[in-house]
Motif scaffolding. Structure first.
Motif, PDB file in Angstrom:
ATOM      1  N   VAL A 293      49.569  10.754  99.686  1.00 22.20           N
ATOM      2  CA  VAL A 293      48.605   9.751  99.237  1.00 22.20           C
ATOM      3  C   VAL A 293      47.570  10.434  98.360  1.00 22.20           C
ATOM      4  N   THR A 294      47.363   9.909  97.172  1.00 20.79           N
ATOM      5  CA  THR A 294      46.345  10.423  96.270  1.00 20.79           C
ATOM      6  C   THR A 294      45.598   9.242  95.654  1.00 20.79           C
ATOM      7  N   TYR A 295      44.796   9.491  94.630  1.00 22.74           N
ATOM      8  CA  TYR A 295      43.939   8.446  94.072  1.00 22.74           C
ATOM      9  C   TYR A 295      44.765   7.333  93.436  1.00 22.74           C
ATOM     10  N   LEU A 296      44.241   6.123  93.520  1.00 21.59           N
ATOM     11  CA  LEU A 296      44.828   4.900  92.964  1.00 21.59           C
ATOM     12  C   LEU A 296      46.180   4.568  93.592  1.00 21.59           C
TER      13      LEU A 296
ATOM     14  N   GLY B 244      56.377   4.102  95.011  1.00 25.72           N
ATOM     15  CA  GLY B 244      57.366   3.040  94.985  1.00 25.72           C
ATOM     16  C   GLY B 244      58.786   3.510  94.750  1.00 25.72           C
ATOM     17  N   ALA B 245      58.993   4.827  94.601  1.00 28.44           N
ATOM     18  CA  ALA B 245      60.347   5.336  94.397  1.00 28.44           C
ATOM     19  C   ALA B 245      61.194   5.101  95.648  1.00 28.44           C
ATOM     20  N   GLU B 246      62.425   4.720  95.442  1.00 28.80           N
ATOM     21  CA  GLU B 246      63.340   4.414  96.538  1.00 28.80           C
ATOM     22  C   GLU B 246      64.631   5.205  96.374  1.00 28.80           C
ATOM     23  N   ASN B 247      65.401   5.245  97.459  1.00 25.27           N
ATOM     24  CA  ASN B 247      66.712   5.921  97.459  1.00 25.27           C
ATOM     25  C   ASN B 247      66.603   7.354  96.952  1.00 25.27           C
ATOM     26  N   VAL B 248      65.637   8.066  97.496  1.00 25.85           N
ATOM     27  CA  VAL B 248      65.397   9.448  97.065  1.00 25.85           C
ATOM     28  C   VAL B 248      66.447  10.363  97.678  1.00 25.85           C
ATOM     29  N   GLN B 249      67.140  11.107  96.822  1.00 27.34           N
ATOM     30  CA  GLN B 249      68.134  12.087  97.254  1.00 27.34           C
ATOM     31  C   GLN B 249      67.814  13.418  96.586  1.00 27.34           C
TER      32      GLN B 249
ATOM     33  N   ILE C 295      55.599  14.131  89.837  1.00 26.16           N
ATOM     34  CA  ILE C 295      56.211  13.333  88.780  1.00 26.16           C
ATOM     35  C   ILE C 295      55.336  12.116  88.516  1.00 26.16           C
ATOM     36  N   SER C 296      55.011  11.893  87.249  1.00 32.75           N
ATOM     37  CA  SER C 296      54.189  10.745  86.861  1.00 32.75           C
ATOM     38  C   SER C 296      54.872  10.032  85.702  1.00 32.75           C
ATOM     39  N   HIS C 297      55.331   8.805  85.957  1.00 31.07           N
ATOM     40  CA  HIS C 297      55.955   8.017  84.884  1.00 31.07           C
ATOM     41  C   HIS C 297      54.901   7.399  83.975  1.00 31.07           C
ATOM     42  N   TRP C 298      53.775   7.000  84.535  1.00 28.46           N
ATOM     43  CA  TRP C 298      52.730   6.404  83.711  1.00 28.46           C
ATOM     44  C   TRP C 298      52.129   7.433  82.756  1.00 28.46           C
ATOM     45  N   GLY C 299      51.972   8.652  83.216  1.00 28.15           N
ATOM     46  CA  GLY C 299      51.443   9.696  82.351  1.00 28.15           C
ATOM     47  C   GLY C 299      52.506  10.434  81.567  1.00 28.15           C
ATOM     48  N   ASN C 300      53.807  10.090  81.798  1.00 21.81           N
ATOM     49  CA  ASN C 300      54.910  10.780  81.138  1.00 21.81           C
ATOM     50  C   ASN C 300      54.740  12.294  81.276  1.00 21.81           C
TER      51      ASN C 300
ATOM     52  N   PRO D 124      61.843   0.517  90.999  1.00 30.43           N
ATOM     53  CA  PRO D 124      61.864  -0.906  90.614  1.00 30.43           C
ATOM     54  C   PRO D 124      60.725  -1.254  89.657  1.00 30.43           C
ATOM     55  N   LEU D 125      60.849  -2.413  89.020  1.00 33.51           N
ATOM     56  CA  LEU D 125      59.836  -2.859  88.066  1.00 33.51           C
ATOM     57  C   LEU D 125      58.500  -3.085  88.747  1.00 33.51           C
ATOM     58  N   ARG D 126      58.521  -3.576  89.992  1.00 30.83           N
ATOM     59  CA  ARG D 126      57.254  -3.825  90.687  1.00 30.83           C
ATOM     60  C   ARG D 126      56.479  -2.528  90.918  1.00 30.83           C
ATOM     61  N   SER D 127      57.194  -1.410  91.012  1.00 28.36           N
ATOM     62  CA  SER D 127      56.515  -0.127  91.189  1.00 28.36           C
ATOM     63  C   SER D 127      55.799   0.286  89.915  1.00 28.36           C
ATOM     64  N   HIS D 128      56.380  -0.029  88.750  1.00 30.16           N
ATOM     65  CA  HIS D 128      55.705   0.262  87.485  1.00 30.16           C
ATOM     66  C   HIS D 128      54.430  -0.562  87.338  1.00 30.16           C
ATOM     67  N   LEU D 129      54.436  -1.783  87.872  1.00 26.02           N
ATOM     68  CA  LEU D 129      53.277  -2.662  87.722  1.00 26.02           C
ATOM     69  C   LEU D 129      52.258  -2.498  88.837  1.00 26.02           C
ATOM     70  N   ALA D 130      52.572  -1.717  89.865  1.00 22.14           N
ATOM     71  CA  ALA D 130      51.666  -1.608  91.012  1.00 22.14           C
ATOM     72  C   ALA D 130      50.349  -0.961  90.617  1.00 22.14           C
ATOM     73  N   LYS D 131      50.386   0.147  89.877  1.00 22.92           N
ATOM     74  CA  LYS D 131      49.150   0.859  89.553  1.00 22.92           C
ATOM     75  C   LYS D 131      48.233   0.053  88.644  1.00 22.92           C
ATOM     76  N   PRO D 132      48.732  -0.548  87.532  1.00 20.65           N
ATOM     77  CA  PRO D 132      47.810  -1.366  86.731  1.00 20.65           C
ATOM     78  C   PRO D 132      47.252  -2.556  87.507  1.00 20.65           C
ATOM     79  N   LEU D 133      48.044  -3.134  88.419  1.00 21.91           N
ATOM     80  CA  LEU D 133      47.509  -4.228  89.225  1.00 21.91           C
ATOM     81  C   LEU D 133      46.408  -3.732  90.150  1.00 21.91           C
ATOM     82  N   VAL D 134      46.573  -2.537  90.706  1.00 15.80           N
ATOM     83  CA  VAL D 134      45.524  -1.970  91.568  1.00 15.80           C
ATOM     84  C   VAL D 134      44.258  -1.710  90.767  1.00 15.80           C
ATOM     85  N   VAL D 135      44.409  -1.146  89.569  1.00 17.66           N
ATOM     86  CA  VAL D 135      43.235  -0.872  88.732  1.00 17.66           C
ATOM     87  C   VAL D 135      42.558  -2.173  88.316  1.00 17.66           C
ATOM     88  N   ALA D 136      43.361  -3.173  87.912  1.00 20.63           N
ATOM     89  CA  ALA D 136      42.783  -4.455  87.503  1.00 20.63           C
ATOM     90  C   ALA D 136      42.079  -5.133  88.675  1.00 20.63           C
TER      91      ALA D 136
END
Length: 352
Positions: free
Chosen positions: A278-281, A257-262, A100-105, A311-323
């Motif tokens: 664990v994969t790239y980025l 960053g996904a939490e409360n996985v059921q 599942i990739s939210h950034w790539g939809n 969470p919102l911080r999970s959405h921002l984690a990848k662009p922060l890593v790339v930046a």
């Protein structure tokens, strides 16, 4: 086989065969004493055939079948001999991975499949010339597997199919547009993929291949605003018509960053394992769940429902890593650009 027992303790055994070409079937006379006194009931107790269906019963006043006396005197094995002029295909192992990739939809699904033809085995040597002649004169043996037709979800794109050698171009894909919200699903809302292996699959032969595709994430994931979580449905497997699956493994990789996985499988599975993928980025890795099951049929094609929060911080984690990575790369380039690492910047003067 279907066993029906009504409220009057009347038992009927129904055997549905895949082919109506029945050569013979057993007629246990030991069970006639549990039928009614009429001649028709006595005949029905030994079995009656109608096409591809064989019915035993009705039986009345049956004792407890778990008792040793009934098993010794009355319980008999049913033997049915019928013709089946199609390949007997079985899936030795099925390994499905859904990422599942939210950034790539995007939802990427990939299957690694090992199949085997359990039909009559080949006697002697295989001849490609004889096979081509049989195909030309339309005399190909029905037990030889030439192709596999799979029904894939509607709206998928970029399907790929390869084996241990490389890409296999002998496949045909008929796409279907995605099902709109509120639209009822039909046969037209299914994509079809015809797989043709590199070689015909004769009895006893094996073949391994990898099949995958991408799908819009919105077709599988919905957001529950009341609970503040995402809900996704992933098919447990893509059934191969007429094939049983010996061992199946399904891995669902959630966003980083996904939490409360059921996870809620459509039926009871043998094991459910959680780990970090664990994969790239990635920084901390992505939560993943692996489900294992065995002895499956085409009836085990339900959806695996899973819920998780992001969470919102999970959405921002990848662009922060790339930046951060790009900024560090430019800092290193600036350092080597401005610093002179030569031992001497001026040439030495020769003494006279």
């Amino acid at each position: 086989m279907i066993i029906a027992l009504n409220s009057d303790n009347v038992l009927i055994v129904v055997c549905r065969l895949p082919s109506p070409k029945v050569v013979s079937y057993s007629a246990p006379k030991e069970l006639t004493k549990y039928a009614s006194s009429s001649s028709d009931s006595k005949e029905q107790a030994t079995g009656t055939r109608s096409g591809a269906v064989i019915t035993y019963g009705p039986f009345q006043d049956l004792p407890v079948t778990a008792e040793a006396l009934f098993q010794k005197e009355d319980q008999k094995l049913l033997t049915i001999h019928y013709e089946y002029d199609t390949p007997i295909l079985s899936v030795v192992s099925l390994d499905r991975s859904a990422e599942i990739s939210h950034w790539g939809n995007n939802l990427n699904v990939q299957d690694s499949v090992h199949i085997r033809n359990d039909g009559p085995q080949l006697k002697g040597h295989f001849s490609r010339l004889e096979l081509q002649q049989a195909k030309y004169f339309h005399k190909t043996q029905p037990q030889v597997l030439q192709y596999i037709t799979l029904q894939l979800p509607a709206g998928i794109h970029n399907p790929y199919y390869y084996d241990s050698i490389g890409n296999v171009t002998t496949s045909r894909y008929r796409a279907s547009p995605p099902v709109k919200p509120g639209q009822q699903k039909s046969k037209r809302s299914t994509s079809f993929l015809e797989l043709r292996p590199r070689f015909p699959l004769l009895g006893g032969w094996n073949y391994t291949y990898t099949l995958g595709w991408d799908a819009p994430l919105g077709d599988s994931v919905k957001y529950d605003s009341k609970e503040g979580k995402y809900v996704i449905g992933v098919p447990f497997m893509t059934p191969i018509p007429g094939a049983a699956v010996d061992d199946a493994k399904v891995t669902i990789v959630f966003p980083e960053g996904a939490e409360n996985v059921q996870v809620y499988p459509p039926f009871d599975v043998e094991s459910m394992t959680r780990f970090t993928h664990v994969t790239y980025l990635d920084t901390l890795g992505r939560p993943a769940v692996t489900l294992k099951a065995s002895k499956l049929t085409d009836q085990h094609t339900g959806l695996i429902y899973a819920s998780y929060t992001l969470p919102l911080r999970s959405h921002l984690a990848k662009p922060l890593v790339v930046a951060t990575a790009l900024f560090g790369f430019f800092l290193v380039g600036m350092f080597f650009r401005r610093v002179d690492l030569r031992i001497s910047s001026t040439p030495l003067k020769s003494s006279s």
